[in-house]
Design a protein around this motif. Structure first.
Motif, PDB file in Angstrom:
ATOM      1  N   UNK A 209       0.820  -1.207   0.000  1.00 31.80           N
ATOM      2  CA  UNK A 209       0.000   0.000   0.000  1.00 31.80           C
ATOM      3  C   UNK A 209       0.860   1.266   0.000  1.00 31.80           C
ATOM      4  N   UNK A 210       2.040   1.211   0.636  1.00 30.41           N
ATOM      5  CA  UNK A 210       2.895   2.389   0.682  1.00 30.41           C
ATOM      6  C   UNK A 210       3.385   2.754  -0.722  1.00 30.41           C
ATOM      7  N   UNK A 211       3.734   1.746  -1.504  1.00 33.79           N
ATOM      8  CA  UNK A 211       4.144   1.997  -2.893  1.00 33.79           C
ATOM      9  C   UNK A 211       2.966   2.522  -3.713  1.00 33.79           C
ATOM     10  N   UNK A 212       1.823   1.902  -3.572  1.00 33.01           N
ATOM     11  CA  UNK A 212       0.663   2.289  -4.376  1.00 33.01           C
ATOM     12  C   UNK A 212       0.222   3.717  -4.057  1.00 33.01           C
ATOM     13  N   UNK A 213       0.297   4.106  -2.788  1.00 34.54           N
ATOM     14  CA  UNK A 213      -0.049   5.485  -2.434  1.00 34.54           C
ATOM     15  C   UNK A 213       0.953   6.468  -3.040  1.00 34.54           C
TER      16      UNK A 213
ATOM     17  N   UNK B 118       7.369 -12.477  -1.160  1.00 32.63           N
ATOM     18  CA  UNK B 118       6.672 -13.023  -2.327  1.00 32.63           C
ATOM     19  C   UNK B 118       5.251 -12.475  -2.401  1.00 32.63           C
ATOM     20  N   UNK B 119       4.537 -12.481  -1.271  1.00 34.80           N
ATOM     21  CA  UNK B 119       3.155 -11.966  -1.245  1.00 34.80           C
ATOM     22  C   UNK B 119       3.112 -10.503  -1.669  1.00 34.80           C
ATOM     23  N   UNK B 120       4.021  -9.700  -1.126  1.00 39.43           N
ATOM     24  CA  UNK B 120       4.014  -8.276  -1.440  1.00 39.43           C
ATOM     25  C   UNK B 120       4.352  -8.042  -2.910  1.00 39.43           C
ATOM     26  N   UNK B 121       5.343  -8.757  -3.423  1.00 37.68           N
ATOM     27  CA  UNK B 121       5.733  -8.587  -4.825  1.00 37.68           C
ATOM     28  C   UNK B 121       4.599  -8.993  -5.764  1.00 37.68           C
TER      29      UNK B 121
ATOM     30  N   UNK C 121       0.597  -7.386  -9.618  1.00 36.89           N
ATOM     31  CA  UNK C 121      -0.826  -7.401  -9.991  1.00 36.89           C
ATOM     32  C   UNK C 121      -1.379  -5.985 -10.137  1.00 36.89           C
ATOM     33  N   UNK C 122      -0.814  -5.058  -9.372  1.00 34.55           N
ATOM     34  CA  UNK C 122      -1.285  -3.674  -9.402  1.00 34.55           C
ATOM     35  C   UNK C 122      -0.557  -2.831 -10.454  1.00 34.55           C
ATOM     36  N   UNK C 123       0.263  -3.490 -11.278  1.00 30.49           N
ATOM     37  CA  UNK C 123       0.864  -2.784 -12.406  1.00 30.49           C
ATOM     38  C   UNK C 123       2.243  -2.214 -12.201  1.00 30.49           C
ATOM     39  N   UNK C 124       2.938  -2.591 -11.133  1.00 29.88           N
ATOM     40  CA  UNK C 124       4.320  -2.122 -10.964  1.00 29.88           C
ATOM     41  C   UNK C 124       5.155  -2.607 -12.149  1.00 29.88           C
ATOM     42  N   UNK C 125       6.087  -1.767 -12.643  1.00 30.30           N
ATOM     43  CA  UNK C 125       6.856  -2.160 -13.829  1.00 30.30           C
ATOM     44  C   UNK C 125       7.862  -3.265 -13.587  1.00 30.30           C
TER      45      UNK C 125
END
Length: 306
Positions: free
Chosen positions: A198-202, A267-270, A275-279
């Motif tokens: 969530x910290x990355x997505x925010x 693994x779960x976080x990655x 899935x959320x579109x990180x490059x």
């Protein structure tokens, strides 16, 4: 090395910008310059083992105050000449005049290195100490980005902070500083380590809201020892998530269980990030390969997707 030879070498070296533009998921590894001969041997063991995974690129850090400057340049040059890897050289402004910075950029160019990660850097001795600009140096990372851009055909990366930089007065100001670096000419960014997707997505949402579309690669470090938690807080300047700390506290007496939990969480976080579109994912290795290989192998199907 003649300028002509340097230019021919640079023409053959891929840039992170081009690799990201291909649309494939990026995965990369971060190493640091060792201080001992045994550390040097460990580093090259890890490099050779991880080279077999064919990462998009690898990066080499640059010690506070330029303390590992020559080792960083030497390792990056060897990576460029003796391996199949695409090296990215970390580069800081600490304790360097503009003249010294230009000289170092020339050394990278002479080694055929086209990829540089520009970070202002931490003060030597105390990373949390007062930042003091070199009298003939640059003040901000965005100034360093411009300096590299002016020096030639380089691909320039910058740092991003999902929590915020420890010296930033607020998340809002930190976002503004980041966008200024991108508008100064940064091609991509790599985040400091974090432990909640969530910290990355925010962070990504905040940057997008500012009209900035610079690719941001999440930096991930699996927790393999209980002591890593305190170290991560020192290195990142961000508090370790309390809910995750409680999970590790429950198994703190069992080093094997701590390592298993650390890899499982990474693994779960990655997977969530991808899935959320990180490059892609940038793995912080601390010059070890085993935990990184385990996480990568668990992610291999997702990393192969586009």
């Amino acid at each position: 090395m003649s300028l002509g030879r340097s230019s021919r070498m640079a023409a053959r070296v891929p840039t992170v910008r081009d690799l990201l533009a291909s649309g494939d998921r990026s995965f990369s590894f971060e190493f640091f310059p060792p201080k001992t001969d045994e550390g040097e041997r460990q580093l090259w063991r890890a490099i050779r083992e991880l080279e077999a995974l064919r990462p998009t690129f690898v990066s080499v850090t640059y010690g506070a105050g330029g303390s590992t400057r020559d080792r960083t340049v030497d390792i990056v040059e060897r990576l460029a000449h003796e391996t199949t890897l695409t090296p990215v050289a970390h580069f800081t402004a600490v304790n360097h005049s503009v003249r010294e910075l230009r000289h170092l950029i020339g050394r990278f160019a002479g080694a055929g290195v086209r990829n540089i990660l520009a970070v202002r850097g931490d003060p030597p001795g105390d990373p949390t100490g007062e930042w003091i600009k070199h009298p003939e140096g640059v003040e901000y990372a965005e100034d360093l980005v411009r300096l590299i851009r002016q020096a030639g055909e380089f691909c320039v990366g910058v740092a991003a902070f999902p929590y915020k930089h420890p010296r930033s007065p607020s998340i809002e100001s930190d976002t503004e500083y980041f966008v200024r670096k991108c508008r100064a000419g940064a091609d991509y960014a790599i985040t400091q380590m974090f432990f909640r997707a969530e910290d990355y997505l925010r962070l990504r949402d905040r940057v997008t809201a500012k009209g900035c579309d610079t690719p941001i690669i999440p930096g991930v470090m699996p927790v393999t020892h209980y002591s890593t938690i305190a170290r991560s807080e020192q290195l990142s300047g961000a508090p370790f998530p309390p809910e995750l700390a409680r999970r590790f506290e429950a198994v703190a007496h069992d080093p094997v269980a701590v390592r298993e939990l650390g890899i499982e969480h990474a693994v779960e976080m990655c997977r969530t990030l991808l899935d959320e579109g990180a490059p892609g994912i940038h793995f912080i290795t601390f010059n070890r390969s085993s935990a990184t290989r385990e996480v990568f192998q668990a992610l291999a199907p997702a990393m192969a997707g586009t």
